[in-house]
Enzyme design. Structure first.
Site, short mmCIF file in Angstrom:
data_model
loop_
_atom_site.label_atom_id
_atom_site.label_comp_id
_atom_site.label_asym_id
_atom_site.label_seq_id
_atom_site.Cartn_x
_atom_site.Cartn_y
_atom_site.Cartn_z
N ARG A 102 16.63 12.61 3.33
CA ARG A 102 17.71 12.87 2.36
C ARG A 102 17.79 11.72 1.39
NH1 ARG A 102 24.09 14.24 4.01
NH2 ARG A 102 23.11 16.03 4.09
N HIS A 129 19.78 21.81 -1.01
CA HIS A 129 20.02 21.61 0.24
C HIS A 129 19.56 22.60 1.19
CE1 HIS A 129 21.86 19.62 3.66
NE2 HIS A 129 23.13 19.65 3.33
N GLN A 132 20.84 23.42 4.86
CA GLN A 132 22.09 24.01 4.78
C GLN A 132 22.13 25.63 4.74
OE1 GLN A 132 25.37 22.33 5.44
NE2 GLN A 132 25.88 24.32 5.64
N ASP A 220 32.01 24.04 -2.39
CA ASP A 220 31.40 22.69 -2.14
C ASP A 220 32.50 21.72 -3.02
OD1 ASP A 220 29.96 20.66 -1.03
OD2 ASP A 220 28.24 20.85 -2.62
N CYS A 260 30.04 23.66 3.45
CA CYS A 260 28.82 22.95 4.01
C CYS A 260 29.71 21.52 4.77
CB CYS A 260 28.10 22.74 3.30
SG CYS A 260 28.33 21.40 1.73
N ARG A 288 23.66 24.46 12.03
CA ARG A 288 22.68 23.50 11.21
C ARG A 288 21.75 23.16 12.45
NH1 ARG A 288 24.11 20.10 7.07
NH2 ARG A 288 21.90 19.58 7.35
N1 NVA Z 1 27.14 18.78 -2.65
C1 NVA Z 1 27.34 17.74 -1.45
C2 NVA Z 1 26.82 18.40 -0.32
C3 NVA Z 1 27.17 17.46 0.80
C4 NVA Z 1 26.61 18.21 2.17
C5 NVA Z 1 26.69 16.51 -1.89
O1 NVA Z 1 25.43 16.24 -2.22
O2 NVA Z 1 27.37 15.27 -1.76
N1 CP Z 2 26.65 19.59 5.25
C1 CP Z 2 26.17 18.52 5.42
O1 CP Z 2 24.70 18.47 5.07
O2 CP Z 2 26.74 17.33 6.04
P1 CP Z 2 26.47 15.96 6.06
O3 CP Z 2 26.47 15.10 4.75
O4 CP Z 2 27.43 15.27 7.13
O5 CP Z 2 24.93 15.69 6.66
#
Ligand code: NVA
Ligand code: CP
Length: 301
Positions: A102, A129, A132, A220, A260, A288
């Site tokens: 990540r 993502h 997800q 989101d 998500c 997930r």
């Molecule tokens: N768009 C959000 C998704 C988190 C799972 C982010 O990148 O923070």
């Molecule tokens: N939806 C998601 O990816 O959650 P986290 O940021 O908690 O991993």
């Protein structure tokens, strides 16, 4: 399929295969049927951003598959002190059987795949993502049985979630409509991909128009990880891009709502709509685990 870097790389058949395996692994877990497909294998999990779901579901999923997960905080790795990703990839390939990462830039994930010799799984970048979206598709199929004839509507920021949902939903045969402010549209590469689907893809800056006859309504956060400094500016820009009763009144009466998570109640979604659809949203979070186990089995078994 050698890696999971972005939804654009997957064929429809590969997506369906992952979802079918995810359903099977979910069934087996619920019925106490062991499935140690990754016995003796190790997954490194590199996190440059925070996570609750991704971290815990990958770690638990790897354990359930008989393998060994290693949590690697970027702060503690040499990568956090500037060691090139090309070198990190070649070193970790000699210890591990797969890497989940990540991070911010999509290029970092693509570079890991290019320079390493083990499967790389994208656990979220600024661009996409995919883990997800596989869980989202699994949840949609679980609640709606089939993708045929369904319309997915995404309201809000044209961010990593929007980019991946557009590609994933179009690839499995759904119609897609997106409502986002003009300055916050999805990535050009994704829009170029979506154009080939003709009127199955629509983009507008009018949330009510986008939600019309939708079967699945998704949103989101307005400020993603790394954009905290712009939160106030974004709060203004996204005013009106909220999933609320007015939006849901445009959708089909039995429309699902997905998020998500983490969610900001009364920003991108009202507490009322969130709680009315909590069963779908938390099933999505659970999925997930199952979807990522399927990805790991496909890539690493
Ligand atoms: N768009 C959000 C998704 C988190 C799972 C982010 O990148 O923070
Ligand atoms: N939806 C998601 O990816 O959650 P986290 O940021 O908690 O991993």
């Amino acid at each position: 399929m050698k890696h999971l870097l972005k939804m654009l790389d997957l064929s429809t058949e590969e997506i369906i295969e992952i979802l079918d395996l995810a359903d099977q692994l979910k069934y087996e877990l619920k019925h106490g049927i062991p499935h140690p497909h990754l016995k003796g294998k190790s997954l490194g999990m590199i996190f440059q951003k925070a996570s609750t779901r991704t971290r815990v579901s990958f770690e638990t999923g790897m354990y359930q598959l008989g393998g060994h997960p290693l949590f690697l905080s970027a702060n503690d790795l040499q990568i956090g002190r500037g060691e090139p990703v090309q070198d990190t990839a070649r070193v970790l390939s000699r210890y591990l059987d797969g890497i989940m990462i990540r991070t911010f830039e999509q290029k970092e994930v693509e570079d890991l795949a290019e320079y390493g010799s083990i499967p790389i799984i994208n656990g979220l970048t600024d661009f996409c993502h995919p883990c997800q979206i596989l869980a989202d598709l699994m949840t949609i199929r679980e609640f709606k049985t089939d993708f045929a004839g369904l319309k997915m509507c995404f309201i809000g920021d044209g961010n990593n979630m929007a980019n991946s949902l557009i590609v994933g939903c179009l690839k499995v045969g759904m119609a897609v409509s997106i409502a986002c402010p003009d300055d916050y549209q999805p990535d050009k590469e994704v829009l170029d991909f979506a154009v080939q689907y003709g009127d199955k893809f629509q983009m507008t800056n009018q949330p009510l128009e986008a939600a019309k006859d939708a079967d699945v309504v998704i949103t989101d956060v307005w400020a993603s990880m790394g954009q905290e400094g712009e939160a106030e500016k974004r709060r203004k820009a996204f005013h009106g891009y909220q999933i609320n009763d007015d939006v849901m009144a445009q959708a089909h009466a039995d429309a699902m709502v997905l998020h998500c998570l983490p969610a900001h109640r009364e920003e991108e979604i009202t507490t009322k709509v969130f709680e009315a659809h909590a069963n779908e949203i938390f099933e999505e979070a659970e999925n997930r685990l199952h979807a990522q186990k399927a990805v790991m089995v496909k890539l690493m078994a």
